[in-house]
Design a protein around this motif. Structure first.
Motif, mmCIF file in Angstrom:
data_model
loop_
_atom_site.group_PDB
_atom_site.id
_atom_site.type_symbol
_atom_site.label_atom_id
_atom_site.label_comp_id
_atom_site.label_asym_id
_atom_site.label_seq_id
_atom_site.Cartn_x
_atom_site.Cartn_y
_atom_site.Cartn_z
ATOM 1 N N ASP A 96 0.858 -1.183 0.000
ATOM 2 C CA ASP A 96 0.000 0.000 0.000
ATOM 3 C C ASP A 96 0.895 1.233 0.000
ATOM 4 O O ASP A 96 1.858 1.312 0.779
ATOM 5 N N THR A 97 0.603 2.187 -0.851
ATOM 6 C CA THR A 97 1.444 3.374 -0.963
ATOM 7 C C THR A 97 0.598 4.640 -1.000
ATOM 8 O O THR A 97 -0.592 4.604 -1.290
ATOM 9 N N ARG A 98 1.264 5.745 -0.715
ATOM 10 C CA ARG A 98 0.686 7.070 -0.945
ATOM 11 C C ARG A 98 1.788 7.947 -1.530
ATOM 12 O O ARG A 98 2.905 7.979 -1.006
ATOM 13 N N LEU A 99 1.463 8.615 -2.621
ATOM 14 C CA LEU A 99 2.368 9.588 -3.228
ATOM 15 C C LEU A 99 1.909 10.975 -2.811
ATOM 16 O O LEU A 99 0.763 11.349 -3.056
ATOM 17 N N GLN A 100 2.801 11.718 -2.158
ATOM 18 C CA GLN A 100 2.487 13.085 -1.746
ATOM 19 C C GLN A 100 3.446 14.044 -2.442
ATOM 20 O O GLN A 100 4.650 13.779 -2.515
ATOM 21 N N THR A 101 2.912 15.134 -2.937
ATOM 22 C CA THR A 101 3.741 16.109 -3.634
ATOM 23 C C THR A 101 3.662 17.461 -2.942
ATOM 24 O O THR A 101 2.627 17.840 -2.389
ATOM 25 N N SER A 102 4.773 18.170 -2.986
ATOM 26 C CA SER A 102 4.821 19.515 -2.414
ATOM 27 C C SER A 102 4.198 20.543 -3.352
ATOM 28 O O SER A 102 3.879 21.658 -2.931
ATOM 29 N N ILE A 103 4.042 20.176 -4.623
ATOM 30 C CA ILE A 103 3.339 21.005 -5.600
ATOM 31 C C ILE A 103 1.988 20.340 -5.850
ATOM 32 O O ILE A 103 1.930 19.169 -6.208
ATOM 33 N N GLN A 107 -4.905 15.425 -9.333
ATOM 34 C CA GLN A 107 -5.307 14.308 -10.186
ATOM 35 C C GLN A 107 -4.413 13.078 -10.002
ATOM 36 O O GLN A 107 -4.838 11.952 -10.289
ATOM 37 N N ILE A 108 -3.181 13.277 -9.550
ATOM 38 C CA ILE A 108 -2.268 12.137 -9.487
ATOM 39 C C ILE A 108 -1.690 11.873 -8.098
ATOM 40 O O ILE A 108 -1.116 10.807 -7.872
ATOM 41 N N ALA A 109 -1.821 12.794 -7.157
ATOM 42 C CA ALA A 109 -1.186 12.600 -5.853
ATOM 43 C C ALA A 109 -1.852 13.467 -4.796
ATOM 44 O O ALA A 109 -2.554 14.432 -5.101
ATOM 45 N N GLU A 110 -1.622 13.081 -3.531
ATOM 46 C CA GLU A 110 -2.069 13.908 -2.418
ATOM 47 C C GLU A 110 -1.124 15.093 -2.245
ATOM 48 O O GLU A 110 0.071 14.978 -2.528
ATOM 49 N N PRO A 111 -1.624 16.194 -1.742
ATOM 50 C CA PRO A 111 -0.698 17.263 -1.329
ATOM 51 C C PRO A 111 0.018 16.823 -0.060
ATOM 52 O O PRO A 111 -0.515 16.035 0.722
ATOM 53 N N TYR A 112 1.237 17.308 0.140
ATOM 54 C CA TYR A 112 1.965 16.934 1.341
ATOM 55 C C TYR A 112 1.312 17.553 2.569
ATOM 56 O O TYR A 112 1.172 18.777 2.667
ATOM 57 N N LYS A 116 -1.099 13.621 7.782
ATOM 58 C CA LYS A 116 -1.569 12.510 6.940
ATOM 59 C C LYS A 116 -0.424 11.559 6.628
ATOM 60 O O LYS A 116 -0.599 10.337 6.617
ATOM 61 N N ALA A 117 0.754 12.123 6.370
ATOM 62 C CA ALA A 117 1.912 11.278 6.071
ATOM 63 C C ALA A 117 2.233 10.359 7.248
ATOM 64 O O ALA A 117 2.459 9.149 7.071
ATOM 65 N N VAL A 118 2.236 10.899 8.450
ATOM 66 C CA VAL A 118 2.528 10.107 9.638
ATOM 67 C C VAL A 118 1.465 9.030 9.836
ATOM 68 O O VAL A 118 1.779 7.873 10.163
ATOM 69 N N ARG A 119 0.209 9.377 9.606
ATOM 70 C CA ARG A 119 -0.880 8.393 9.766
ATOM 71 C C ARG A 119 -0.746 7.268 8.744
ATOM 72 O O ARG A 119 -0.957 6.096 9.071
ATOM 73 N N HIS A 120 -0.386 7.608 7.520
ATOM 74 C CA HIS A 120 -0.152 6.570 6.508
ATOM 75 C C HIS A 120 0.950 5.617 6.957
ATOM 76 O O HIS A 120 0.830 4.392 6.812
#
Length: 236
Positions: A96-103, A107-112, A116-120
């Motif tokens: 299971d993965t999550r892609l987070q972007t600073s930009i 449509q393709i990723a969560e914002p950082y 949320k990152a810690v919970r993932h």
């Protein structure tokens, strides 16, 4: 299966390492090999975050006569392409993965978002941080130091094309000396190029150790997490 020394790690992958012997783009075999060993450390119970570079597609020094901020934003987009490739390869292996972007690109990723990152991570998901810090003039090394500080990672694993920290470039100087251990202060004083000065200062100030090793043998990821002394250990 070896026992993990660390509960939460941040793996910093250089774009060049993902290119493998091709030198450009993404080497599918190299990417798959890296992801196989990421799966192994996840199966060991380790919470894994990844920061990925973009040098296999674009580096700022390629930007002849280009305005610096434009070149840096192009580099951020390159890291997002690598992040998508990593996500796809990891999910192919059942993670299971999550892609987070600073930009923001919804449509393709969560914002950082740090919480949320810690919970993932707590739920056992591999979190990929792409887009660098979202700011020009900062490298993905600095992003790795920043994200590791924010998520309370115990160590940063720097997977590079060389197998540690040297007193000069081993690709140019065959007599370059490799360090088994070195401090962040020494790196700054000697102006060693293993990471940029902002990243070194941030790791020093937040007491985050760094292990630098070559990704040529991706099994070193497992060895590093197990506490084996590979490559070079940087600490204060």
């Amino acid at each position: 299966m070896p026992k993990a020394k660390y509960k939460r790690v941040l793996l910093k992958l250089s774009g060049e390492a993902m290119a493998g012997s091709n030198g450009f783009g993404i080497d599918a075999d190299m990417l798959g090999n890296i992801c196989d060993y990421v799966k192994k450390i996840v199966d060991m119970g380790v919470e894994v975050a990844i920061v990925v570079g973009g040098g296999n597609f674009w580096r700022g020094r390629q930007a002849h006569k280009m305005e610096r901020t434009t070149a840096d934003y192009m580099g951020m987009l390159a890291t997002i392409m690598n992040g998508q490739a990593l996500q796809d390869a990891l999910e192919y292996r059942g993670l299971d993965t999550r892609l987070q972007t600073s930009i923001e690109m919804s449509q393709i990723a969560e914002p950082y978002i740090r919480r949320k990152a810690v919970r993932h991570l707590e739920k056992g998901r591999v979190v990929i941080f792409a887009g660098g810090t979202g700011n020009p003039f900062f490298s993905t090394d600095t992003c790795a130091a920043l994200r590791a500080s924010e998520i309370n990672a115990e160590v940063i694993l720097f997977g590079k094309t060389i197998d540690g920290v040297y007193d000069s470039d081993p690709k140019i100087n065959p007599d370059a000396k490799k360090y088994d251990t070195i401090t962040f202060t020494e790196i700054l004083q000697k102006n060693l190029k293993v990471m940029d000065s902002t990243a070194a200062s941030l790791c020093r100030d937040n007491n985050i150790p760094v292990m630098v090793f070559a990704l040529k043998d991706a099994e070193d990821i497992v060895k590093a997490v197990s506490g084996e002394h590979i490559g070079t250990i940087i600490n204060e």
